[in-house]
Structure formats: structure tokens, C-alpha cells
Design a protein around this motif. Structure first.
Motif, short mmCIF file in Angstrom:
data_model
loop_
_atom_site.label_atom_id
_atom_site.label_comp_id
_atom_site.label_asym_id
_atom_site.label_seq_id
_atom_site.Cartn_x
_atom_site.Cartn_y
_atom_site.Cartn_z
N ILE A 7 -13.42 16.74 10.30
CA ILE A 7 -13.55 17.19 8.92
C ILE A 7 -12.17 17.50 8.34
O ILE A 7 -11.88 17.16 7.18
CB ILE A 7 -14.50 18.40 8.81
N ALA A 8 -11.31 18.11 9.14
CA ALA A 8 -9.94 18.39 8.67
C ALA A 8 -9.22 17.07 8.35
O ALA A 8 -8.55 16.96 7.32
CB ALA A 8 -9.17 19.19 9.72
N PHE A 9 -9.35 16.09 9.25
CA PHE A 9 -8.75 14.78 8.97
C PHE A 9 -9.35 14.18 7.71
O PHE A 9 -8.64 13.62 6.87
CB PHE A 9 -8.99 13.81 10.14
N ALA A 10 -10.67 14.28 7.57
CA ALA A 10 -11.35 13.70 6.41
C ALA A 10 -10.87 14.35 5.11
O ALA A 10 -10.63 13.64 4.11
CB ALA A 10 -12.86 13.84 6.55
N LEU A 11 -10.72 15.66 5.10
CA LEU A 11 -10.24 16.34 3.90
C LEU A 11 -8.82 15.91 3.55
O LEU A 11 -8.51 15.65 2.38
CB LEU A 11 -10.31 17.86 4.08
N PHE A 12 -7.97 15.83 4.58
CA PHE A 12 -6.61 15.36 4.34
C PHE A 12 -6.64 13.93 3.78
O PHE A 12 -6.01 13.63 2.75
CB PHE A 12 -5.78 15.38 5.64
N TYR A 13 -7.36 13.04 4.45
CA TYR A 13 -7.37 11.64 4.05
C TYR A 13 -8.10 11.41 2.73
O TYR A 13 -7.80 10.46 2.01
CB TYR A 13 -7.94 10.75 5.16
N MET A 14 -9.07 12.27 2.41
CA MET A 14 -9.75 12.11 1.12
C MET A 14 -8.76 12.33 -0.02
O MET A 14 -8.69 11.54 -0.97
CB MET A 14 -10.92 13.08 1.01
N GLY A 15 -7.99 13.40 0.07
CA GLY A 15 -6.96 13.64 -0.94
C GLY A 15 -5.90 12.56 -0.94
O GLY A 15 -5.48 12.07 -1.99
N TYR A 16 -5.47 12.19 0.26
CA TYR A 16 -4.47 11.13 0.40
C TYR A 16 -5.00 9.81 -0.18
O TYR A 16 -4.29 9.11 -0.92
CB TYR A 16 -4.09 10.98 1.87
N ALA A 17 -6.25 9.45 0.13
CA ALA A 17 -6.84 8.21 -0.37
C ALA A 17 -6.90 8.19 -1.90
O ALA A 17 -6.61 7.17 -2.53
CB ALA A 17 -8.24 8.00 0.21
N PHE A 18 -7.27 9.32 -2.47
CA PHE A 18 -7.34 9.40 -3.92
C PHE A 18 -5.98 9.12 -4.54
O PHE A 18 -5.84 8.28 -5.43
CB PHE A 18 -7.86 10.79 -4.34
N VAL A 19 -4.96 9.81 -4.06
CA VAL A 19 -3.61 9.65 -4.60
C VAL A 19 -3.07 8.24 -4.31
O VAL A 19 -2.51 7.57 -5.19
CB VAL A 19 -2.66 10.73 -4.04
N PHE A 20 -3.25 7.77 -3.07
CA PHE A 20 -2.75 6.46 -2.70
C PHE A 20 -3.40 5.37 -3.56
O PHE A 20 -2.70 4.49 -4.08
CB PHE A 20 -3.01 6.17 -1.21
N ASN A 21 -4.72 5.39 -3.69
CA ASN A 21 -5.42 4.34 -4.45
C ASN A 21 -5.09 4.37 -5.92
O ASN A 21 -4.97 3.32 -6.57
CB ASN A 21 -6.93 4.41 -4.21
N LEU A 22 -4.92 5.55 -6.46
CA LEU A 22 -4.51 5.66 -7.85
C LEU A 22 -3.13 5.02 -8.03
O LEU A 22 -2.91 4.23 -8.95
CB LEU A 22 -4.48 7.13 -8.27
N ALA A 23 -2.20 5.35 -7.14
CA ALA A 23 -0.85 4.77 -7.21
C ALA A 23 -0.90 3.26 -6.95
O ALA A 23 -0.22 2.48 -7.65
CB ALA A 23 0.06 5.45 -6.19
N TYR A 24 -1.68 2.83 -5.97
CA TYR A 24 -1.76 1.41 -5.64
C TYR A 24 -2.27 0.60 -6.83
O TYR A 24 -1.73 -0.47 -7.15
CB TYR A 24 -2.68 1.20 -4.43
N ASP A 25 -3.30 1.10 -7.50
CA ASP A 25 -3.85 0.38 -8.65
C ASP A 25 -2.86 0.34 -9.81
O ASP A 25 -2.89 -0.59 -10.61
CB ASP A 25 -5.16 1.02 -9.11
N ARG A 26 -1.99 1.31 -9.90
CA ARG A 26 -0.97 1.29 -10.95
C ARG A 26 0.16 0.32 -10.59
O ARG A 26 0.69 -0.37 -11.46
CB ARG A 26 -0.41 2.69 -11.17
N VAL A 27 0.52 0.26 -9.32
CA VAL A 27 1.59 -0.63 -8.88
C VAL A 27 1.11 -2.08 -8.82
O VAL A 27 1.84 -3.01 -9.16
CB VAL A 27 2.15 -0.19 -7.50
N PHE A 28 -0.15 -2.28 -8.38
CA PHE A 28 -0.72 -3.63 -8.24
C PHE A 28 -2.02 -3.74 -9.05
O PHE A 28 -3.10 -3.92 -8.48
CB PHE A 28 -1.02 -3.92 -6.76
N PRO A 29 -1.94 -3.67 -10.38
CA PRO A 29 -3.17 -3.77 -11.18
C PRO A 29 -3.73 -5.19 -11.16
O PRO A 29 -2.99 -6.16 -10.97
CB PRO A 29 -2.70 -3.40 -12.59
N LEU A 30 -5.02 -5.28 -11.35
CA LEU A 30 -5.65 -6.59 -11.45
C LEU A 30 -5.56 -7.10 -12.88
O LEU A 30 -5.66 -6.30 -13.82
CB LEU A 30 -7.12 -6.50 -11.03
#
Length: 148
Positions: free
Chosen positions: A112-135
């Protein structure tokens, strides 16, 4: 929709950055020897990378079917991250317990601790990724049906 090479770039970059961040944090938070922390994080990242590819492909197909495109609102991003982590938690729980020789309850707390960390990380990473590599489809206005 994203290409296979783009999905691979996404998964690999997500996991490599995640490993660099999570390994020392896990060692510190759970008082694990560095080697055990690295095995758990790298093993989890390997499972997560495969799951990431499959999950995102399925999620995008579902979005395209139900919404007609793959653009994610803030609410969809939160749902996307939560469902991803739930699936990963189910896969990793027995592996962590077995490797560390701990109870499923202890592994659940750790996972659960890993999941909470990665959930926040995934949100930030995917938001940044979609801005850097938009479709390209995200830049085009939505096409309506035939003109009346």
C-alpha cells in the motif's frame, strides 16, 4: 492512440525514473537492506512494466470505444492511476511476502505504501509525459457528424 514504440518509451522511462526514486525511499521507510530494497523495487518495476503496457493499451481501447478519443480528464487520470495500482497490488502482494518472508498483512502494508507513492508519481509522470509527447488527435477540434 499511442503507438507500440511510444508505449514502450512510456513504460521504460516511467519504471527507470521510479526505480531511482523508490529504491532509497523503500530502504529508508521499511528499514530494508539496500539489496532487498533494490530486489523488491526492481522486481516490482518489472512486473509493473508489463502491466503498464497491457493496462494502458486496454484503458485506451476502452476510452476510444466509450468516449471516441483517448484524452483524459482530471477525474479519468485519478481513476486510471487507482485502477492501475489496484491491479498491481493484487499481483505483487504474494511476491513481496514470499521474498521477504513476511506475512501477507505486512506485505499489504508495504505494498500500500508503494501504491500510494506510485499513484502520486504516476499522476505527475503521465501528466508530464502527455505534455511532452502529446498525440496529434488532441490538437484537432472534435469532428462532428455530417453537416445538416
Amino acid at each position: 492512440m499511442r503507438t507500440t514504440s511510444d508505449r514502450i518509451r512510456h513504460a521504460v522511462s516511467f519504471e527507470l525514473i521510479g526505480i531511482v526514486l523508490a529504491t532509497p525511499l523503500a530502504a529508508f521507510a521499511f528499514h530494508l537492506p539496500g539489496g532487498d530494497s533494490a530486489v523488491i523495487v526492481v522486481g516490482s518495476a518489472t512486473v509493473a512494466m508489463a502491466w503498464n503496457y497491457v493496462y494502458n493499451l486496454l484503458f485506451d481501447h476502452a476510452m476510444r470505444r466509450w468516449r471516441g478519443n483517448t484524452e483524459k480528464s482530471l477525474l479519468l487520470r485519478v481513476l486510471h492511476a487507482m485502477l492501475f495500482e489496484l491491479g498491481l497490488l493484487i499481483m505483487l502482494l504474494p511476491l513481496i511476502a514470499f521474498y521477504l518472508g513476511i506475512s501477507l498483512w505486512q506485505a499489504l502494508v508495504m505494498d500500500i505504501a508503494f501504491a500510494l507513492f506510485y499513484m502520486g508519481y504516476a499522476f505527475v509522470f503521465n501528466l508530464a509525459y502527455d505534455r511532452v509527447f502529446p498525440l496529434p488527435e488532441w490538437r484537432e477540434p472534435a469532428k462532428s457528424g455530417p453537416a445538416a
